[in-house]
Design a protein around this motif. Structure first.
Motif, PDB file in Angstrom:
ATOM      1  N   SER A  32      -0.097  -1.006 -10.594  1.00 31.85           N
ATOM      2  CA  SER A  32       0.176  -1.871  -9.441  1.00 31.85           C
ATOM      3  C   SER A  32      -0.929  -1.748  -8.400  1.00 31.85           C
ATOM      4  CB  SER A  32       1.516  -1.508  -8.807  1.00 31.85           C
ATOM      5  OG  SER A  32       2.576  -1.802  -9.681  1.00 31.85           O
ATOM      6  N   ALA A  33      -1.390  -0.528  -8.166  1.00 28.67           N
ATOM      7  CA  ALA A  33      -2.464  -0.317  -7.190  1.00 28.67           C
ATOM      8  C   ALA A  33      -3.721  -1.090  -7.591  1.00 28.67           C
ATOM      9  CB  ALA A  33      -2.766   1.172  -7.048  1.00 28.67           C
ATOM     10  N   GLN A  34      -4.004  -1.165  -8.890  1.00 34.58           N
ATOM     11  CA  GLN A  34      -5.171  -1.931  -9.344  1.00 34.58           C
ATOM     12  C   GLN A  34      -5.000  -3.416  -9.029  1.00 34.58           C
ATOM     13  OE1 GLN A  34      -5.734  -1.039 -13.488  1.00 34.58           O
ATOM     14  NE2 GLN A  34      -6.472   1.034 -13.071  1.00 34.58           N
ATOM     15  N   TYR A  35      -3.788  -3.926  -9.197  1.00 37.21           N
ATOM     16  CA  TYR A  35      -3.537  -5.323  -8.843  1.00 37.21           C
ATOM     17  C   TYR A  35      -3.771  -5.550  -7.353  1.00 37.21           C
ATOM     18  CZ  TYR A  35      -1.799  -7.099 -13.292  1.00 37.21           C
ATOM     19  OH  TYR A  35      -1.702  -7.537 -14.590  1.00 37.21           O
ATOM     20  N   PHE A  36      -3.249  -4.650  -6.522  1.00 41.88           N
ATOM     21  CA  PHE A  36      -3.437  -4.796  -5.080  1.00 41.88           C
ATOM     22  C   PHE A  36      -4.920  -4.722  -4.714  1.00 41.88           C
ATOM     23  CE2 PHE A  36       1.106  -3.461  -4.808  1.00 41.88           C
ATOM     24  CZ  PHE A  36       1.575  -4.570  -4.120  1.00 41.88           C
ATOM     25  N   ALA A  37      -5.663  -3.817  -5.330  1.00 42.82           N
ATOM     26  CA  ALA A  37      -7.099  -3.717  -5.054  1.00 42.82           C
ATOM     27  C   ALA A  37      -7.819  -5.008  -5.441  1.00 42.82           C
ATOM     28  CB  ALA A  37      -7.696  -2.519  -5.803  1.00 42.82           C
ATOM     29  N   GLY A  38      -7.449  -5.558  -6.588  1.00 44.95           N
ATOM     30  CA  GLY A  38      -8.052  -6.820  -7.016  1.00 44.95           C
ATOM     31  C   GLY A  38      -7.724  -7.955  -6.066  1.00 44.95           C
ATOM     32  N   MET A  39      -6.494  -7.958  -5.560  1.00 49.70           N
ATOM     33  CA  MET A  39      -6.111  -9.010  -4.606  1.00 49.70           C
ATOM     34  C   MET A  39      -6.899  -8.891  -3.313  1.00 49.70           C
ATOM     35  SD  MET A  39      -2.025  -9.593  -5.047  1.00 49.70           S
ATOM     36  CE  MET A  39      -1.485  -7.980  -5.575  1.00 49.70           C
ATOM     37  N   ILE A  40      -7.148  -7.665  -2.865  1.00 50.92           N
ATOM     38  CA  ILE A  40      -7.941  -7.468  -1.654  1.00 50.92           C
ATOM     39  C   ILE A  40      -9.329  -8.065  -1.852  1.00 50.92           C
ATOM     40  CG2 ILE A  40      -9.107  -5.737  -0.222  1.00 50.92           C
ATOM     41  CD1 ILE A  40      -6.579  -3.967  -0.669  1.00 50.92           C
ATOM     42  N   LEU A  43      -9.072 -11.939  -1.971  1.00 53.30           N
ATOM     43  CA  LEU A  43      -8.841 -12.558  -0.668  1.00 53.30           C
ATOM     44  C   LEU A  43     -10.048 -12.417   0.254  1.00 53.30           C
ATOM     45  CD1 LEU A  43      -5.117 -11.520  -0.155  1.00 53.30           C
ATOM     46  CD2 LEU A  43      -5.998 -13.799  -0.698  1.00 53.30           C
ATOM     47  N   LEU A  44     -10.680 -11.253   0.255  1.00 50.12           N
ATOM     48  CA  LEU A  44     -11.882 -11.092   1.079  1.00 50.12           C
ATOM     49  C   LEU A  44     -13.004 -12.022   0.615  1.00 50.12           C
ATOM     50  CD1 LEU A  44     -12.305  -7.291   1.875  1.00 50.12           C
ATOM     51  CD2 LEU A  44     -12.012  -9.180   3.481  1.00 50.12           C
ATOM     52  N   GLY A  45     -13.082 -12.227  -0.675  1.00 44.80           N
ATOM     53  CA  GLY A  45     -14.094 -13.142  -1.203  1.00 44.80           C
ATOM     54  C   GLY A  45     -13.901 -14.566  -0.718  1.00 44.80           C
ATOM     55  N   ARG A  46     -12.672 -14.918  -0.356  1.00 40.90           N
ATOM     56  CA  ARG A  46     -12.371 -16.274   0.113  1.00 40.90           C
ATOM     57  C   ARG A  46     -12.486 -16.431   1.620  1.00 40.90           C
ATOM     58  NH1 ARG A  46      -7.066 -18.569  -2.682  1.00 40.90           N
ATOM     59  NH2 ARG A  46      -6.583 -18.641  -0.476  1.00 40.90           N
ATOM     60  N   LEU A  50     -17.652 -14.991   7.338  1.00 36.32           N
ATOM     61  CA  LEU A  50     -18.210 -13.632   7.253  1.00 36.32           C
ATOM     62  C   LEU A  50     -19.215 -13.597   6.117  1.00 36.32           C
ATOM     63  CD1 LEU A  50     -15.023 -11.351   7.529  1.00 36.32           C
ATOM     64  CD2 LEU A  50     -16.596 -11.991   9.357  1.00 36.32           C
ATOM     65  N   ASN A  51     -20.349 -12.948   6.373  1.00 37.39           N
ATOM     66  CA  ASN A  51     -21.311 -12.774   5.286  1.00 37.39           C
ATOM     67  C   ASN A  51     -20.913 -11.552   4.456  1.00 37.39           C
ATOM     68  OD1 ASN A  51     -22.384 -10.395   6.513  1.00 37.39           O
ATOM     69  ND2 ASN A  51     -23.770 -11.626   7.760  1.00 37.39           N
ATOM     70  N   THR A  52     -21.632 -11.322   3.391  1.00 40.08           N
ATOM     71  CA  THR A  52     -21.284 -10.224   2.474  1.00 40.08           C
ATOM     72  C   THR A  52     -21.292  -8.878   3.179  1.00 40.08           C
ATOM     73  OG1 THR A  52     -22.154 -11.472   0.608  1.00 40.08           O
ATOM     74  CG2 THR A  52     -21.904  -9.106   0.294  1.00 40.08           C
ATOM     75  N   GLU A  53     -22.256  -8.655   4.054  1.00 39.43           N
ATOM     76  CA  GLU A  53     -22.327  -7.379   4.777  1.00 39.43           C
ATOM     77  C   GLU A  53     -21.089  -7.187   5.656  1.00 39.43           C
ATOM     78  OE1 GLU A  53     -25.087  -5.443   8.254  1.00 39.43           O
ATOM     79  OE2 GLU A  53     -26.103  -6.588   6.679  1.00 39.43           O
ATOM     80  N   GLN A  54     -20.663  -8.238   6.325  1.00 41.52           N
ATOM     81  CA  GLN A  54     -19.467  -8.155   7.163  1.00 41.52           C
ATOM     82  C   GLN A  54     -18.215  -7.933   6.315  1.00 41.52           C
ATOM     83  OE1 GLN A  54     -20.309 -11.955   8.975  1.00 41.52           O
ATOM     84  NE2 GLN A  54     -20.626 -10.997  10.987  1.00 41.52           N
ATOM     85  N   LEU A  59     -14.022  -4.290   4.171  1.00 39.04           N
ATOM     86  CA  LEU A  59     -13.522  -3.559   3.010  1.00 39.04           C
ATOM     87  C   LEU A  59     -13.538  -2.054   3.265  1.00 39.04           C
ATOM     88  CD1 LEU A  59     -12.451  -3.942   0.131  1.00 39.04           C
ATOM     89  CD2 LEU A  59     -14.812  -3.876  -0.667  1.00 39.04           C
ATOM     90  N   ASP A  60     -14.582  -1.559   3.908  1.00 39.93           N
ATOM     91  CA  ASP A  60     -14.640  -0.132   4.261  1.00 39.93           C
ATOM     92  C   ASP A  60     -13.509   0.236   5.219  1.00 39.93           C
ATOM     93  OD1 ASP A  60     -16.887   0.284   2.673  1.00 39.93           O
ATOM     94  OD2 ASP A  60     -18.307   0.127   4.351  1.00 39.93           O
ATOM     95  N   ASP A  61     -13.244  -0.635   6.207  1.00 36.25           N
ATOM     96  CA  ASP A  61     -12.144  -0.380   7.144  1.00 36.25           C
ATOM     97  C   ASP A  61     -10.802  -0.353   6.410  1.00 36.25           C
ATOM     98  OD1 ASP A  61     -13.921  -0.271   9.270  1.00 36.25           O
ATOM     99  OD2 ASP A  61     -13.495  -2.317   9.967  1.00 36.25           O
ATOM    100  N   MET A  62     -10.638  -1.254   5.461  1.00 34.85           N
ATOM    101  CA  MET A  62      -9.397  -1.303   4.689  1.00 34.85           C
ATOM    102  C   MET A  62      -9.237  -0.055   3.838  1.00 34.85           C
ATOM    103  SD  MET A  62      -8.996  -5.203   3.490  1.00 34.85           S
ATOM    104  CE  MET A  62      -8.704  -6.506   4.669  1.00 34.85           C
ATOM    105  N   ARG A  63     -10.326   0.443   3.296  1.00 36.59           N
ATOM    106  CA  ARG A  63     -10.275   1.669   2.499  1.00 36.59           C
ATOM    107  C   ARG A  63      -9.820   2.841   3.371  1.00 36.59           C
ATOM    108  NH1 ARG A  63     -10.786   6.513   1.829  1.00 36.59           N
ATOM    109  NH2 ARG A  63     -11.579   7.514   0.025  1.00 36.59           N
ATOM    110  N   THR A  64     -10.346   2.899   4.597  1.00 36.99           N
ATOM    111  CA  THR A  64      -9.950   3.961   5.524  1.00 36.99           C
ATOM    112  C   THR A  64      -8.468   3.833   5.872  1.00 36.99           C
ATOM    113  OG1 THR A  64     -12.185   4.078   6.434  1.00 36.99           O
ATOM    114  CG2 THR A  64     -10.405   4.969   7.795  1.00 36.99           C
ATOM    115  N   PHE A  65      -8.025   2.617   6.164  1.00 36.64           N
ATOM    116  CA  PHE A  65      -6.615   2.365   6.478  1.00 36.64           C
ATOM    117  C   PHE A  65      -5.724   2.764   5.308  1.00 36.64           C
ATOM    118  CE2 PHE A  65      -3.060  -0.783   6.356  1.00 36.64           C
ATOM    119  CZ  PHE A  65      -2.334  -0.274   7.412  1.00 36.64           C
TER     120      PHE A  65
END
Length: 96
Positions: A32-40, A43-46, A50-54, A59-65
């Motif tokens: 399930s965690a892999q599915y959630f990671a893929g969804m993140i 969704l971020l890709g869409r 925001l450019n790729t760096e942003q 994504l880094d902030d989400m990883r910390t959260f």
């Protein structure tokens, strides 16, 4: 409207149910965690504007959260798993 997320056990349960209906292997939390990671990532890709760096910074902030949430859950589970210590000074039938 509040800027806070309304994160709850019910929300997680309902989202997990949807994933499990899609893929029975999601009974395992790691799947399930892999599915959630893929969804993140999906969704971020869409996200427009925001450019790729942003997006990588978000994504880094989400990883910390996610790490903070994981630690909170682990701490809560370990507190629930600890056996209760016997009460001192309690009389039991048969004690002299």
């Amino acid at each position: 409207m509040s800027d806070e997320l309304r994160f709850s056990g019910q929300l997680i349960s309902e989202m997990l149910d949807v994933i499990k209906r899609h893929d029975e292997r999601a009974e395992e939390d790691a799947v399930s965690a892999q599915y959630f990671a893929g969804m993140i990532g999906f969704l971020l890709g869409r996200v427009d504007g925001l450019n790729t760096e942003q997006k990588n910074a978000v994504l880094d902030d989400m990883r910390t959260f996610a790490g903070h949430v994981m630690q909170d859950v682990e701490q809560h589970r370990s507190q629930q798993a600890q056996p209760a210590e016997p009460t001192v000074g309690t009389w039991k039938p048969g004690d002299n």
